[in-house]
Design a protein around this motif. Structure first.
Motif, PDB file in Angstrom:
ATOM      1  N   VAL A  32      53.958  53.984  31.714  1.00 18.85           N
ATOM      2  CA  VAL A  32      53.014  55.113  31.696  1.00 18.85           C
ATOM      3  C   VAL A  32      51.985  54.987  30.584  1.00 18.85           C
ATOM      4  CG1 VAL A  32      54.643  56.684  32.794  1.00 18.85           C
ATOM      5  CG2 VAL A  32      54.588  56.537  30.303  1.00 18.85           C
ATOM      6  N   MET A  33      52.276  54.198  29.564  1.00 15.01           N
ATOM      7  CA  MET A  33      51.295  54.009  28.501  1.00 15.01           C
ATOM      8  C   MET A  33      50.275  52.933  28.851  1.00 15.01           C
ATOM      9  SD  MET A  33      51.817  56.241  26.215  1.00 15.01           S
ATOM     10  CE  MET A  33      50.763  55.599  24.909  1.00 15.01           C
ATOM     11  N   ILE A  34      50.689  51.964  29.667  1.00 21.02           N
ATOM     12  CA  ILE A  34      49.783  50.857  30.019  1.00 21.02           C
ATOM     13  C   ILE A  34      48.997  51.155  31.287  1.00 21.02           C
ATOM     14  CG2 ILE A  34      49.688  48.411  30.653  1.00 21.02           C
ATOM     15  CD1 ILE A  34      52.215  48.005  28.971  1.00 21.02           C
ATOM     16  N   TYR A  35      49.678  51.729  32.291  1.00 20.40           N
ATOM     17  CA  TYR A  35      49.049  51.964  33.594  1.00 20.40           C
ATOM     18  C   TYR A  35      48.969  53.468  33.837  1.00 20.40           C
ATOM     19  CZ  TYR A  35      50.220  47.046  34.071  1.00 20.40           C
ATOM     20  OH  TYR A  35      50.325  45.696  33.871  1.00 20.40           O
ATOM     21  N   THR A  36      47.782  54.012  33.652  1.00 17.57           N
ATOM     22  CA  THR A  36      47.614  55.462  33.717  1.00 17.57           C
ATOM     23  C   THR A  36      47.003  55.928  35.035  1.00 17.57           C
ATOM     24  OG1 THR A  36      45.490  55.237  32.573  1.00 17.57           O
ATOM     25  CG2 THR A  36      47.425  55.703  31.226  1.00 17.57           C
ATOM     26  N   ARG A  37      47.259  55.175  36.093  1.00 24.69           N
ATOM     27  CA  ARG A  37      46.868  55.625  37.432  1.00 24.69           C
ATOM     28  C   ARG A  37      48.116  55.779  38.271  1.00 24.69           C
ATOM     29  NH1 ARG A  37      42.126  53.098  40.782  1.00 24.69           N
ATOM     30  NH2 ARG A  37      42.751  54.909  41.990  1.00 24.69           N
ATOM     31  N   ALA A  38      48.033  56.639  39.280  1.00 22.54           N
ATOM     32  CA  ALA A  38      49.181  56.837  40.163  1.00 22.54           C
ATOM     33  C   ALA A  38      49.566  55.520  40.808  1.00 22.54           C
ATOM     34  CB  ALA A  38      48.846  57.873  41.244  1.00 22.54           C
ATOM     35  N   GLY A  39      50.851  55.321  40.998  1.00 22.91           N
ATOM     36  CA  GLY A  39      51.300  54.106  41.651  1.00 22.91           C
ATOM     37  C   GLY A  39      52.513  53.473  41.017  1.00 22.91           C
ATOM     38  N   GLY A  40      52.743  53.709  39.696  1.00 21.91           N
ATOM     39  CA  GLY A  40      53.948  53.238  39.043  1.00 21.91           C
ATOM     40  C   GLY A  40      54.190  51.752  39.216  1.00 21.91           C
ATOM     41  N   GLY A  89      48.708  59.214  29.488  1.00 22.06           N
ATOM     42  CA  GLY A  89      49.811  58.332  29.120  1.00 22.06           C
ATOM     43  C   GLY A  89      50.768  58.983  28.145  1.00 22.06           C
ATOM     44  N   ARG A  90      50.231  59.594  27.101  1.00 18.02           N
ATOM     45  CA  ARG A  90      51.089  60.207  26.087  1.00 18.02           C
ATOM     46  C   ARG A  90      51.859  61.391  26.658  1.00 18.02           C
ATOM     47  NH1 ARG A  90      47.922  61.756  20.838  1.00 18.02           N
ATOM     48  NH2 ARG A  90      47.513  59.517  21.020  1.00 18.02           N
ATOM     49  N   ASN A  91      51.182  62.223  27.440  1.00 17.63           N
ATOM     50  CA  ASN A  91      51.870  63.372  28.033  1.00 17.63           C
ATOM     51  C   ASN A  91      52.951  62.934  29.013  1.00 17.63           C
ATOM     52  OD1 ASN A  91      50.446  65.409  26.692  1.00 17.63           O
ATOM     53  ND2 ASN A  91      48.753  65.318  28.153  1.00 17.63           N
ATOM     54  N   ALA A  92      52.658  61.892  29.786  1.00 14.45           N
ATOM     55  CA  ALA A  92      53.647  61.402  30.741  1.00 14.45           C
ATOM     56  C   ALA A  92      54.859  60.817  30.022  1.00 14.45           C
ATOM     57  CB  ALA A  92      53.007  60.354  31.649  1.00 14.45           C
TER      58      ALA A  92
END
Length: 651
Positions: free
Chosen positions: A91-99, A268-271
């Protein structure tokens, strides 16, 4: 007078006022709401994870299963720790939906990423069915333990589950903010309910007043014989199978990375904060439920009810009005969080599907936002497939779990492997630690997939094993078709390619009858300013052709002459292709064919009249120098105008 169609007015009444695209930035979730919405799937899985472990152990090792449950739970918590560290990185590196799909695509390419895409899509579909079925089990368990004759409720499991899925779909079609407010509270109620059970049970246990369940009650899973001690009866195969079943406790852990677009900035931080909080809560709940089962010997029942967690609440609170009230609170909270846990896929599936569709591996239809800014097509697709799965399995949690963990842990594997490759290419702080953690997460997750595929193969896992390669092939096939179409449509053209190729332009208006639809087409033909306009009727019915010709000669409504073309074999499209080919065979003539299409909004009109416009356009569209335009004319509107005492017009 409203210009909206009746279907749109119904949609507006059901879903509310449409939201504009500019409102997307407002439709975000704060951390507290996101924990309730996105984590409910993960947290609620603690309601059945320990039970699924016991369902494997109890028939083999009997009462010793409650001792063996604890080390298996410890192994599950170790996997939880590794996956939490892995997804905190995601979540810190990839901040778009899709995981894991995004991780795999960025590190292994789009083709390999389709393995993660299929894994996540299957996971979402099965999650809806599992969570809803488990929620209905919680309600039935409450009825059983509260006393009275409630045997008839077992027959309501399937219809109730179907109704809940329909309700969840409706809530999400209304939009993300409404879904967030409605689905966040049950997660907190469930945490409070299980926490209350654990506290009360701990107090009663310390005072020696905590009772045990009856291992020989009617309907319980048959116990292993006394000779099957856990050192002798519990083979490695059984332990691994129990561990695989317990892996269902970790489902939903990827939901935050898949739905990261729903978070407010900084996303990213919130996630990451929400993910860590969710994992801590899940760890406490799984450990608490397993520990309480260890002491109370709450045992699974063959038909799934009453559930282990329901028995634990009943044993902890005891009888009497206060105990019954506590049981009701726990079971209602459990049912609610399981039902709303099924909402997580309604958030993640549409985001993921739209992302995969943007890469042209799914139909582009899934990228469109609907009336309330939700990805409506994705929500509807998820609803239809999950309902089909629910009906096929009879809403049985035990059958559905066999389909569950393969998709989940395949996605975990892709995420861990992708991040390992990511950090191998970089020189950064804590590089070795990150490679180790993500590599271990990938290896252990892959091991769980293998264990589940082998140990649960005959119980339904074979279906997922078959679906996976077929799903990946289907996504690759869709992408290949999109690329072929793009290559055909986007080929380079010489300068001035937009200029007309022919020196002479003809317009044919296809005539069935002389009416307002035909007049509209003739009027449009004049507006094109061609070199020549012809009204063409293919005489399939000679008598009708003669009457039409006579009517045409006697009218002053048009200055275009009617041309009758013989069509003795009644092959209308074939005759039109031959005429168009002859007209343009000199290579200097371009032809436009106007096809009047009479539209009917009422069901009876559609039934009584068949349209051939699209078929004609398809037949002629392959010819060079030929263009086809379908001109719709609303007959139903003309009828309403006539009934109001006004004369219909060809506009």
């Amino acid at each position: 007078m409203s210009l909206d169609r009746p279907v749109y007015r119904i949609k507006r009444r059901l879903l509310g006022k449409p939201l504009t695209t500019e409102r997307i930035s407002e439709e975000k979730l704060n951390n507290r709401t996101a924990l309730g919405v996105l984590a409910s799937d993960c947290i609620s899985s603690s309601a059945y994870g320990s039970e699924e472990m016991l369902r494997v152990l109890v028939p083999v090792v009997g009462a010793a299963a409650f001792t063996l449950l604890m080390p298996v739970t410890g192994a599950i918590l170790l996997v939880l720790l590794l996956l939490t560290l892995c997804y905190s990185d995601v979540v810190m590196i990839y901040t778009r939906a899709g995981g894991s799909y995004v991780v795999a695509r960025e590190n292994f390419g789009p083709n390999v990423a389709q393995i993660a895409a299929v894994a996540l899509l299957v996971d979402y579909i099965v999650t809806v069915a599992v969570q809803v079925s488990a929620g209905t089990n919680a309600l039935i368990s409450l009825a059983h333990l509260a006393g009275g004759d409630f045997t008839g409720l077992d027959h309501l499991q399937l219809p109730v589950s179907v109704g809940v899925i329909a309700l969840l779909a409706y809530g999400n079609l209304r939009g993300i903010r409404e879904a967030g407010r409605a689905f966040a509270l049950p997660a907190y109620l469930f945490m409070a309910a299980v926490g209350l059970v654990l506290v009360v049970a701990a107090v009663r246990g310390l005072t020696g007043e905590l009772p045990r369940a009856d291992l020989h009650a009617a309907g319980v899973v048959p116990l292993g014989t006394q000779g099957n001690g856990w050192l002798y009866g519990a083979s490695l195969f059984i332990v691994l199978r129990s561990f695989a079943n317990g892996g269902s406790s970790l489902t939903g852990l990827e939901a935050i990375s898949n739905g990261i677009s729903a978070f407010r900035e900084p996303q990213g931080r919130n996630a990451r904060r929400t993910l860590i909080t969710m994992s801590c809560v899940l760890g406490v709940l799984v450990l608490g439920v397993s520990t309480l089962a260890h002491f109370t010997h709450a045992v699974p029942y063959t038909d799934g009810t009453p559930t282990v967690i329901a028995q634990e609440a009943h044993l902890a609170f005891g009888g009497g009005p206060i105990g019954t009230a506590g049981l009701v609170f726990v079971q209602l909270a459990t049912a609610l969080v399981l039902y709303t846990g099924a909402n997580t896929p309604f958030t993640g599936f549409p985001f993921l599907a739209s992302f995969v569709a943007e890469d042209r591996f799914l139909p582009r239809l899934l990228t469109r936002r609907g009336h309330r800014l939700a990805f409506s097509n994705g929500i509807i697709s998820l609803t239809v497939v999950s309902l089909a799965l629910l009906l096929a399995t009879g809403a049985s949690v035990d059958k559905l779990v066999a389909l569950y963990a393969i998709g989940v842990f395949t996605a975990f594997t892709m995420a861990g492997a992708g991040l390992t490759a990511y950090h191998l290419r970089r020189r950064e702080r804590f590089r070795r630690l990150k490679i180790t953690v993500n590599g271990l997460a990938a290896i252990i997750s892959a091991a769980v997939v293998l264990i589940f595929a082998v140990t649960k193969f005959t119980e339904g896992a074979w279906l997922v094993v078959v679906v996976f390669p077929l799903g990946v092939w289907a996504l690759m096939r869709i992408n290949r078709e999109y690329r072929r179409e793009a290559a055909a449509l986007q080929s380079l053209q010489p300068p001035g390619a937009d200029r007309p190729r022919g020196l002479r332009h003809l317009v044919f208006v296809l005539v069935e009858t002389l009416d307002l639809a035909t007049i509209k087409a003739l009027r449009y033909a004049h507006e094109l300013h061609p070199d020549e306009i012809r009204a063409v009727h293919f005489a399939i019915d000679e008598a009708h052709g003669r009457r039409l010709a006579a009517q045409w000669e006697s009218t002053a409504a048009t200055s275009v002459s009617l041309e009758l073309v013989e069509c003795p074999d009644r092959r209308l499209r074939h005759a039109m292709k031959e005429l168009a080919t002859r007209t343009t065979e000199d290579g200097r003539t371009s032809l436009t064919v106007l096809v009047p299409r009479r539209m009917y909004t009422n069901a009876l009109g559609k039934l009584l009249h068949r349209g051939t416009g699209e078929q004609m356009a398809k037949a002629l569209g392959q010819l060079p120098h030929v263009a086809v335009t379908i001109l719709p004319f609303d007959v139903s509107h003309a009828l309403r105008t006539l009934e109001e005492g006004q004369a219909p017009q060809p506009e």
